[in-house]
Each structure stands twice: as structure tokens, then as C-alpha cells.
Write a protein that holds these residues in place. Structure first.
Motif, short mmCIF file in Angstrom:
data_model
loop_
_atom_site.label_atom_id
_atom_site.label_comp_id
_atom_site.label_asym_id
_atom_site.label_seq_id
_atom_site.Cartn_x
_atom_site.Cartn_y
_atom_site.Cartn_z
N ASP A 107 56.43 74.33 52.58
CA ASP A 107 57.74 73.73 51.48
C ASP A 107 58.48 72.56 52.74
O ASP A 107 58.02 72.48 54.29
N TRP A 158 53.36 62.35 46.61
CA TRP A 158 53.77 63.96 47.32
C TRP A 158 54.01 63.96 45.86
O TRP A 158 53.98 65.93 45.48
N THR A 197 52.82 67.93 45.46
CA THR A 197 53.16 69.79 45.77
C THR A 197 53.73 70.86 44.12
O THR A 197 53.21 71.21 44.16
N TYR A 200 57.24 71.72 47.50
CA TYR A 200 58.85 70.55 47.54
C TYR A 200 59.68 72.19 47.24
O TYR A 200 59.62 72.75 47.55
#
Length: 311
Positions: free
Chosen positions: A244, A293, A297, A265
Motif C-alpha cells: 500500500d 494511480w 490501485t 491505496y
């Protein structure tokens, strides 16, 4: 689909009371326990684009010296987390707490949480009462988790010798990152990753210091740890883990993590205040190292945790 937060914490009043009775008035050297409520957590999620939070109990976990009380507390926080999911459909999942180092109790609670409460996985601290997760006594637990293809969220905690090494600094600042590295190195060098391939591991804080250690671990083990010679390289084992992005992964740390197909995330709320969560998201949005992202994610979380996280 909004963000899926795999590193989110909740605090029940009875959990904080139990921790404080055991001497954890300043958890891991922080000034005080943060305040948490379900409504404040939902407000943060709505303001930052988090669709779902997978809740877990953070360090120091649920075991404060007595096995039976740890079993009771683990069951209480797990049932409370499951109830939050029912009350707020689609917004909350959870990683179940286990009363380690009581391995027998941990196996019972893992079975109940995964089979009955339908937890998204389990949360383990980097050590439990000074035992690291490669300890042979934990094999029974790893067999149970492997049989269920469970997700293990490996969260750092204070090392056993924290008084000597932390020097009165908050342990999350430095010691958490190194204790995570100790735990993951132990799992790699004892063959846990290799023997139980169905267990999927999430490592916090973009791997911490781990990305810098893989080559060194391989160099030393080839000379000084011959019993690990039949195992895959540590570097290749690290590439199979999930990471993460909680903490401060940009601009310097994240580029050292191998690949982006295993990034997830994580906010680290409520130990990370709402304002810091918003600032971290803004930094991720602005960094060239984290293009797309949000989409990546979220897709990774669905791949790891299953379609039900997106409901």
C-alpha cells in the motif's frame, strides 16, 4: 469507482480502554489515541473520493498479556467491524484481528472471521509478543490461511527492544519501517512465502525500507544461510507481495518499489489525520511516479480482494 482504502483503522472505546489498562496510554510513543467515529470516517471518505475502506485494528493489536482476554477482544472488534459493513453496505470491509501469539486462539478466530463474518482477510502485526511470523509455532495458522487463500495485511508494531532503539521518539517514525522489514525478511528466509503460496500479503508504507534490502539479503544468505538455498531469491519473493502507499511514498520512496501492478491505496486514517490524508492524495495526484494511480490501485484492490469490494 472511487478509491479502495486497504489501510484504514477504527477504534472502539472498549478497545482503547483495554489497551490503556495494559499500559498503552501513549500508543507506540504517540502523544495520545486519535479520536474515531464512523461518521467522521465516512465524511473523510466522501471528501477524498474513497469509495470503500477496509478497516483493521492497528498496533499494538489485541493481545495485552492474557490469551483468554485477547480472544474475547479479538471477537468483539471483528464482530463490530462486520456490523459496520452491514450498516453501511459497500462502504466498509475489514481485516480480522487475531489474538497472537496465542496460535490456537488465532486459528479459531481466523476460521470464524473468514468463514462466518466473511472478513476480507486478517491483520497481523510485524511481531506478536516478540515472536516474528516465521516462527515454527505459527505453521498451523499459515496452513489455515493458505487453505482459504487468505489475504494477510501485515501491519508494523514496536519491536521488542523499542526502549533501547527508539530513544523516546514515536516508534511509527522509524521503528515501524524496520520491524516490517524484519518480519518480511523472516517470512522470506524461513520459506513461509514459498510453502504457503496461496496466502496473499499486503505490506504497508510502500514496503518501507524493504526495496533497498532485497539484494543484500540475497548476497548474505548465499554465504551464511545455506539452508535457504533452495528458496527463490528474496528479491523475487518481494515482487510477489502487495504494497500500500500509506505514508510518504512520493517523491522519493515509491520509485524503488518493484513494479506498479501490486500497488494499493492506503490512507492510514485515523492515525493519519484527515488533513494529512488529503495532502497525501494531492501529492500522489501530482507525482510523475504515480500516473493513473487511482485507476491502477482500485483495479489492483478488486483483483486482490475480489469483486465484492466494489459493491
Amino acid at each position: 469507482m472511487g478509491l479502495i482504502d486497504v489501510h484504514a483503522h477504527f477504534l472502539l472505546p472498549e478497545y482503547v480502554a483495554a489497551a490503556e489498562r495494559a499500559g498503552h496510554v501513549r500508543p507506540d510513543g504517540l502523544p495520545a489515541w486519535p479520536e474515531w467515529s464512523v461518521q467522521r470516517h465516512l465524511d473523510l471518505m466522501d471528501s477524498t473520493g474513497i469509495a470503500k475502506s477496509v478497516l483493521s485494528v492497528s498496533s499494538p493489536g489485541v493481545h495485552f498479556g492474557d490469551d483468554f482476554r485477547a480472544q474475547v477482544l479479538a471477537r468483539r472488534v471483528n464482530e463490530a467491524a462486520a456490523e459496520l459493513g452491514r450498516q453501511h453496505p459497500g462502504r466498509f470491509g475489514f481485516f480480522a484481528s487475531l489474538p497472537l501469539p496465542d496460535v490456537d486462539g488465532a486459528v479459531v478466530e481466523a476460521q470464524y472471521a473468514l468463514d462466518v463474518l466473511h472478513a476480507d482477510g486478517v491483520v497481523l502485526t510485524s511481531n506478536a509478543g516478540g515472536q516474528y511470523p516465521g516462527d515454527p509455532s505459527w505453521d498451523q495458522l499459515w496452513r489455515e490461511l493458505d487453505a482459504r487463500s487468505a489475504v494477510v495485511f501485515l501491519h508494523p508494531t514496536s519491536p521488542p527492544q523499542w526502549r533501547q532503539v527508539a530513544l523516546d521518539r514515536p516508534r511509527p517514525m522509524i521503528e515501524f519501517l524496520f520491524d516490517s522489514a524484519r518480519a518480511v525478511a523472516d517470512l522470506a528466509l524461513t520459506g513461509i512465502f514459498n510453502r504457503y503460496p496461496n496466502v496473499r500479503f499486503i505490506i504497508t508504507h510502500a514496503g518501507g525500507v524493504l526495496p533497498l534490502l532485497g539484494d543484500r539479503l540475497d548476497l548474505y544468505r548465499s554465504t551464511y544461510v545455506p539452508t535457504s538455498g533452495e528458496l527463490p531469491s528474496v528479491t523475487s519473493q518481494l515482487q510477489e507481495l502487495w504494497y500500500d502507499v500509506a505514508g510518504t511514498p512520493v517523491p522519493h520512496q515509491l520509485p524503488a518499489v518493484a513494479g506498479t501492478d501490486h500497488l494499493l491505496y492506503g490512507s492510514d486514517h485515523c492515525f493519519t489525520p484527515a488533513s494529512a490524508v488529503a495532502a497525501q492524495i494531492a501529492a500522489l495526484d501530482q507525482s510523475p511516479a504515480t500516473a493513473n494511480w487511482r485507476t491502477r490501485t482500485t483495479a489492483n484492490a478488486v483483483q486482490l480482494l475480489g469483486e465484492r469490494v466494489s459493491l
